[in-house]
Write a protein that holds these residues in place. Structure first.
Motif, mmCIF file in Angstrom:
data_model
loop_
_atom_site.group_PDB
_atom_site.id
_atom_site.type_symbol
_atom_site.label_atom_id
_atom_site.label_comp_id
_atom_site.label_asym_id
_atom_site.label_seq_id
_atom_site.Cartn_x
_atom_site.Cartn_y
_atom_site.Cartn_z
ATOM 1 N N GLU A 129 -57.732 -13.863 -47.687
ATOM 2 C CA GLU A 129 -56.412 -14.337 -47.869
ATOM 3 C C GLU A 129 -55.538 -13.539 -48.848
ATOM 4 O O GLU A 129 -54.294 -13.365 -48.463
ATOM 5 N N ALA A 130 -56.196 -12.974 -49.661
ATOM 6 C CA ALA A 130 -55.553 -11.888 -50.628
ATOM 7 C C ALA A 130 -55.107 -10.737 -49.937
ATOM 8 O O ALA A 130 -53.951 -10.294 -50.269
ATOM 9 N N ALA A 131 -55.732 -10.252 -49.111
ATOM 10 C CA ALA A 131 -55.578 -9.032 -47.981
ATOM 11 C C ALA A 131 -54.440 -9.379 -47.435
ATOM 12 O O ALA A 131 -53.594 -8.614 -47.267
ATOM 13 N N GLU A 132 -54.270 -10.501 -46.728
ATOM 14 C CA GLU A 132 -53.431 -11.076 -45.927
ATOM 15 C C GLU A 132 -52.081 -10.983 -46.742
ATOM 16 O O GLU A 132 -51.013 -10.609 -46.202
ATOM 17 N N ARG A 133 -52.058 -11.807 -47.784
ATOM 18 C CA ARG A 133 -50.702 -11.618 -48.522
ATOM 19 C C ARG A 133 -50.358 -10.298 -49.162
ATOM 20 O O ARG A 133 -49.141 -10.348 -49.357
ATOM 21 N N ALA A 134 -51.249 -9.464 -49.187
ATOM 22 C CA ALA A 134 -50.712 -8.280 -49.632
ATOM 23 C C ALA A 134 -49.925 -7.348 -48.381
ATOM 24 O O ALA A 134 -49.320 -6.790 -48.776
ATOM 25 N N VAL A 143 -53.327 -15.142 -36.487
ATOM 26 C CA VAL A 143 -54.581 -15.741 -35.700
ATOM 27 C C VAL A 143 -55.544 -16.033 -36.574
ATOM 28 O O VAL A 143 -56.125 -16.984 -36.589
ATOM 29 N N SER A 144 -55.949 -15.414 -37.716
ATOM 30 C CA SER A 144 -57.229 -15.664 -38.572
ATOM 31 C C SER A 144 -56.893 -16.554 -39.453
ATOM 32 O O SER A 144 -57.956 -17.443 -40.123
ATOM 33 N N ARG A 145 -55.718 -17.252 -39.459
ATOM 34 C CA ARG A 145 -55.359 -18.650 -40.150
ATOM 35 C C ARG A 145 -55.439 -19.724 -39.449
ATOM 36 O O ARG A 145 -55.894 -20.921 -39.817
ATOM 37 N N ARG A 146 -55.283 -19.527 -38.271
ATOM 38 C CA ARG A 146 -55.016 -20.547 -37.161
ATOM 39 C C ARG A 146 -56.604 -21.299 -36.934
ATOM 40 O O ARG A 146 -56.900 -22.361 -36.994
ATOM 41 N N ASP A 147 -57.605 -20.526 -36.933
ATOM 42 C CA ASP A 147 -58.838 -21.044 -36.788
ATOM 43 C C ASP A 147 -59.949 -19.839 -37.500
ATOM 44 O O ASP A 147 -60.357 -18.869 -36.797
ATOM 45 N N THR A 148 -60.500 -20.194 -38.501
ATOM 46 C CA THR A 148 -61.299 -19.315 -39.073
ATOM 47 C C THR A 148 -62.420 -19.126 -38.563
ATOM 48 O O THR A 148 -63.325 -18.168 -38.946
ATOM 49 N N SER A 149 -62.954 -20.001 -37.544
ATOM 50 C CA SER A 149 -64.211 -19.550 -36.819
ATOM 51 C C SER A 149 -64.422 -18.340 -36.011
ATOM 52 O O SER A 149 -65.335 -17.877 -35.515
#
Length: 158
Positions: A129-134, A143-149
């Motif tokens: 999450e922190a890397a994505e916000r960066a 896509v990594s937020r839609r389904d973390t599986s």
């Protein structure tokens, strides 16, 4: 459509520039159209190592994706056969390419064959999450937020 194959010996061929507002608007329009279609689940591999974050996805052959607006410069590695929409122009890439990719880009890709994309940048982030916000303010599009599986994460001690 211009083919970038064979241009790697020219420095400008290894740079993806920031996109104009017109080009960004075209990708956003494509993104809106694609949102009404069935979505392909795409695995995302996250790696945190030596102060770097690397994020790799595989786009299956025949699949089109649009990315989030990238707000920082990164390295982008493309391995496969893909059409990439840059600043107002679609180009084919074949094989393995390493790009210095500028901030201010939102690419569209159509995979002609299974294609891997890896984006990496230095960061102090220790979580996805922190890397994505960066790297983007459009984390809701990832896509990594839609389904973390569909995420795999590797964190090293280095």
């Amino acid at each position: 459509m211009r083919d970038l194959a064979g241009l790697d010996d020219r420095p400008a061929a290894n740079v993806i520039p920031a996109m104009s507002e017109t080009a960004l608007a075209k990708v956003r329009a494509l993104e809106s159209l694609a949102a009404s279609q069935p979505q392909q689940e795409i695995d995302t591999a996250h790696l945190f190592h030596a102060g770097l974050y690397a994020r790799t996805i595989r786009i299956p052959a025949g699949v089109m994706i649009t990315g989030a607006l990238i707000k920082i410069p990164t390295v982008l590695i493309v391995s496969g056969d893909v059409v990439i929409y840059l600043d107002g122009e679609a180009r084919e890439l074949h094989g393995y390419h390493v790009f210095a990719a500028s901030a201010g880009r939102k690419q569209a890709f159509v995979a002609l064959a299974d294609t891997d994309l890896t984006m990496l940048f230095p960061t102090a982030a220790k979580t996805i999450e922190a890397a994505e916000r960066a790297f983007t303010d459009e984390t809701d599009l990832l896509v990594s937020r839609r389904d973390t599986s569909f995420n795999t994460v590797t964190v090293t001690e280095d």
